[in-house]
Design a protein around this motif. Structure first.
Motif, short mmCIF file in Angstrom:
data_model
loop_
_atom_site.label_atom_id
_atom_site.label_comp_id
_atom_site.label_asym_id
_atom_site.label_seq_id
_atom_site.Cartn_x
_atom_site.Cartn_y
_atom_site.Cartn_z
N LEU A 14 0.75 -1.29 -0.02
CA LEU A 14 0.02 -0.13 -0.01
C LEU A 14 0.90 1.30 0.02
CD1 LEU A 14 -2.59 -1.28 2.56
CD2 LEU A 14 -3.01 -0.67 0.20
N HIS A 15 1.89 1.35 -0.37
CA HIS A 15 2.99 2.40 -0.39
C HIS A 15 3.84 2.39 -1.41
CE1 HIS A 15 5.02 5.26 2.65
NE2 HIS A 15 5.38 5.73 1.28
N SER A 16 3.62 3.37 -2.39
CA SER A 16 4.69 3.10 -3.49
C SER A 16 4.81 4.53 -4.32
CB SER A 16 4.52 2.26 -4.67
OG SER A 16 3.55 2.39 -5.45
N HIS A 17 5.97 5.00 -4.93
CA HIS A 17 6.08 6.42 -5.25
C HIS A 17 6.19 6.34 -6.87
CE1 HIS A 17 6.00 8.57 -1.52
NE2 HIS A 17 6.48 7.53 -0.99
N THR A 18 5.95 7.26 -7.55
CA THR A 18 6.06 7.26 -9.18
C THR A 18 6.97 8.44 -9.53
OG1 THR A 18 4.24 8.49 -9.75
CG2 THR A 18 3.74 6.01 -9.09
N ASP A 34 1.94 9.12 -3.99
CA ASP A 34 3.06 10.15 -4.10
C ASP A 34 2.98 11.28 -3.00
OD1 ASP A 34 4.93 9.41 -6.34
OD2 ASP A 34 2.95 9.17 -7.51
N HIS A 35 4.08 12.12 -2.94
CA HIS A 35 4.27 13.10 -1.83
C HIS A 35 3.43 14.40 -2.51
CE1 HIS A 35 7.50 10.91 0.33
NE2 HIS A 35 8.22 10.79 -0.88
N ASP A 36 2.39 14.64 -1.80
CA ASP A 36 1.59 15.80 -2.01
C ASP A 36 1.17 15.90 -3.32
OD1 ASP A 36 2.55 16.68 0.83
OD2 ASP A 36 4.06 17.61 0.15
N ILE A 66 -2.19 9.00 -1.37
CA ILE A 66 -1.18 9.98 -1.16
C ILE A 66 -0.47 9.85 0.16
CG2 ILE A 66 -2.98 11.65 0.12
CD1 ILE A 66 -2.04 13.81 -1.96
N GLU A 67 0.63 10.65 0.04
CA GLU A 67 1.43 10.78 1.20
C GLU A 67 1.77 12.35 1.62
OE1 GLU A 67 5.37 8.83 1.15
OE2 GLU A 67 5.26 8.56 3.49
N ILE A 68 1.02 12.86 2.49
CA ILE A 68 1.31 14.26 2.78
C ILE A 68 2.46 14.56 3.89
CG2 ILE A 68 -0.05 16.12 3.82
CD1 ILE A 68 -2.74 15.39 2.34
N SER A 110 6.12 -0.97 0.72
CA SER A 110 7.49 -1.20 0.36
C SER A 110 8.26 0.56 0.43
CB SER A 110 7.67 -1.70 -0.76
OG SER A 110 6.97 -0.90 -1.97
N ASP A 111 7.25 1.19 0.23
CA ASP A 111 7.75 2.67 0.07
C ASP A 111 8.69 2.71 -1.27
OD1 ASP A 111 7.96 5.40 0.52
OD2 ASP A 111 8.83 5.13 2.46
N PHE A 112 8.29 2.11 -2.30
CA PHE A 112 9.19 1.79 -3.24
C PHE A 112 9.40 3.16 -4.11
CE2 PHE A 112 9.18 0.99 -8.17
CZ PHE A 112 10.41 0.22 -8.28
N HIS A 113 10.69 3.32 -4.44
CA HIS A 113 10.84 4.70 -5.23
C HIS A 113 11.51 4.35 -6.69
CE1 HIS A 113 10.17 6.68 -1.50
NE2 HIS A 113 10.23 8.06 -2.13
N GLY A 114 11.76 2.87 -6.80
CA GLY A 114 12.40 2.66 -8.21
C GLY A 114 14.02 2.51 -7.73
ZN LIG Z 1 6.62 7.21 0.94
#
Ligand SMILES: [Zn+2]
Ligand SMILES: [Zn+2]
Length: 297
Positions: free
Chosen positions: A20-24, A52-54, A77-79, A260-264
Motif C-alpha cells: 500500500l505504499h509506492s512512489h512514481t 506520491d508526496h503531496d 497520497i502521502e502528505i 514497500s515505499d518503493f521509489h524505483g
Molecule cells: Zn513514501
C-alpha cells in the motif's frame, strides 16, 4: 520478513497480498505509475497503492494500467507535515482525487516543497558545492502539473557530479535529518494533514511511525485527531518497531497497513525497497474502503 504474513494461513496457496505504499515519477519515484502497477502484477500482488508526496497526479495512469492488466490500484497520497521540526508523513487512501478544494490544498503544499529544494541548494552552495536549482529541476524536464521534485533529485545531481557515490551517502552527508544541508521550512501539523485527507473523503494512515521517535505524538494523533490507521510494516522498521506499533494498533483497533515505499532504482540502489517487500492481506483494502465510505457518510 513480513510479520503480517505469519498470522494468516494461506488457503490453497492463493496469496491475496497488497502493498500500500509506492512512489512514481509524479513525485520522487523513478518509474512512471504504470510501471509500478506492472511490477506489482509481476509480484503476484492483488492490489498496489500509489502514494506520491503531496500529489495525486500519478493515479489516473495507474488505474488505467491496472484495469488493462488486471490488478487493483488503491488511490492514495502521502502528505508531508511536521511535528516540532520532525517530518511526519500521513498516507491517505481513497481520497477523492478530483475534488477541486483538495487539489488546491495540495498545490499549496507543493509550493513548500519547492521552497525547501531552493533552501537546500543554497545550503549546498554555501558548503562550496557547485550546484544550481536549475540543475535539480532539469532532472525532470517535462514536469507536468502536480508532479514534484524532492531530495532524491538533488541527490541525483550530487551523484552525477561525483560529490557522493550513493543515494545513501547523499542523505547521510547532506540531505537527511543529520545532513549538513538539511533544512525544513514550516509545514502543516500532522493533525492538519489528517483533516485534509478526511475532508477529501479519504482514510488517513500514519506512515512509517518508527522513523520519528515520537510515540507520544503518535498516541496523540490517535486519541485526539481520530487517526484510524498506522503503517506497521515498512522496510525501515525494525522487528521491535513492528511489534510495538502492532500492539498500539491492536490496543486502539486501528487499521494496520504495510508498504514497500518503493521509489524505483537510482544508480543500482533501490530507495527503501522493491514492490512487494512489505505486504498485508487483501482484507485491509476492504477495511479502508469501508472506513472511507462510512466516514464520508
Ligand atoms: Zn513514501
Ligand atoms: Zn514517507
Amino acid at each position: 520478513m513480513n510479520g503480517a504474513g505469519k498470522r494468516k494461513i494461506n488457503k490453497g496457496g492463493s496469496q491475496m497480498k497488497v502493498d500500500l505504499h509506492s512512489h512514481t515519477t509524479a513525485s520522487d519515484g523513478v518509474q512512471p505509475p504504470a510501471e509500478n502497477v506492472r511490477l506489482a502484477k509481476q509480484k503476484g500482488l492483488q492490489a498496489i497503492g500509489i502514494t506520491d508526496h503531496d500529489t495525486v497526479a500519478g493515479i489516473p495512469e495507474a488505474i488505467a494500467e491496472g484495469k488493462m492488466i488486471g490488478i487493483e490500484v488503491v488511490p492514495g497520497i502521502e502528505i508531508s507535515s511536521a511535528h516540532e521540526g520532525v517530518d511526519i508523513h500521513v498516507l491517505g487512501y481513497y481520497i477523492n482525487y478530483e475534488n477541486k478544494d483538495f487539489l488546491d490544498r495540495l498545490e499549496k503544499l507543493r509550493d513548500v516543497r519547492d521552497l525547501r529544494n531552493q533552501m537546500m541548494v543554497e545550503r549546498l552552495q554555501k558548503l562550496g558545492i557547485e550546484i544550481t536549482l536549475e540543475e535539480v529541476n532539469a532532472r525532470k524536464p517535462a514536469r507536468k502539473k502536480g508532479e514534484n521534485i524532492g531530495r532524491p533529485h538533488i541527490a541525483e545531481v550530487l551523484m552525477e557530479k561525483g560529490i557522493v557515490d550513493t543515494m545513501e551517502e547523499a542523505f547521510r552527508q547532506y540531505l537527511g535529518r543529520e545532513g549538513k544541508a538539511y533544512v525544513n521550512p514550516p509545514r502543516i501539523r500532522p493533525g492538519e494533514a489528517i483533516q485534509i485527507i478526511r475532508q477529501a473523503g479519504g482514510v488517513p494512515v500514519l506512515a512509517h511511525p518508527g522513523l520519528y521517535n515520537l510515540d507520544e505524538a503518535v498516541i496523540d494523533l490517535i486519541e485526539n485527531h481520530g487517526l484510524p490507521g498506522i503503517e506497521v510494516y515498512h522496510p525501515d522498521h525494525s522487528e521491535e518497531d513492528e511489534e510495538r506499533y502492532r500492539q498500539i494498533a491492536e490496543r486502539y483497533q486501528l487499521i494496520i497497513t504495510a508498504g514497500s515505499d518503493f521509489h524505483g532504482e537510482r544508480n543500482g540502489d533501490v530507495f527503501h525497497a522493491p514492490i512487494g517487500t512489505k505486504t498485508v492481506d487483501y482484507d485491509v483494502v476492504n477495511r479502508l474502503k469501508e472506513w472511507a465510505k462510512t466516514s464520508s457518510g
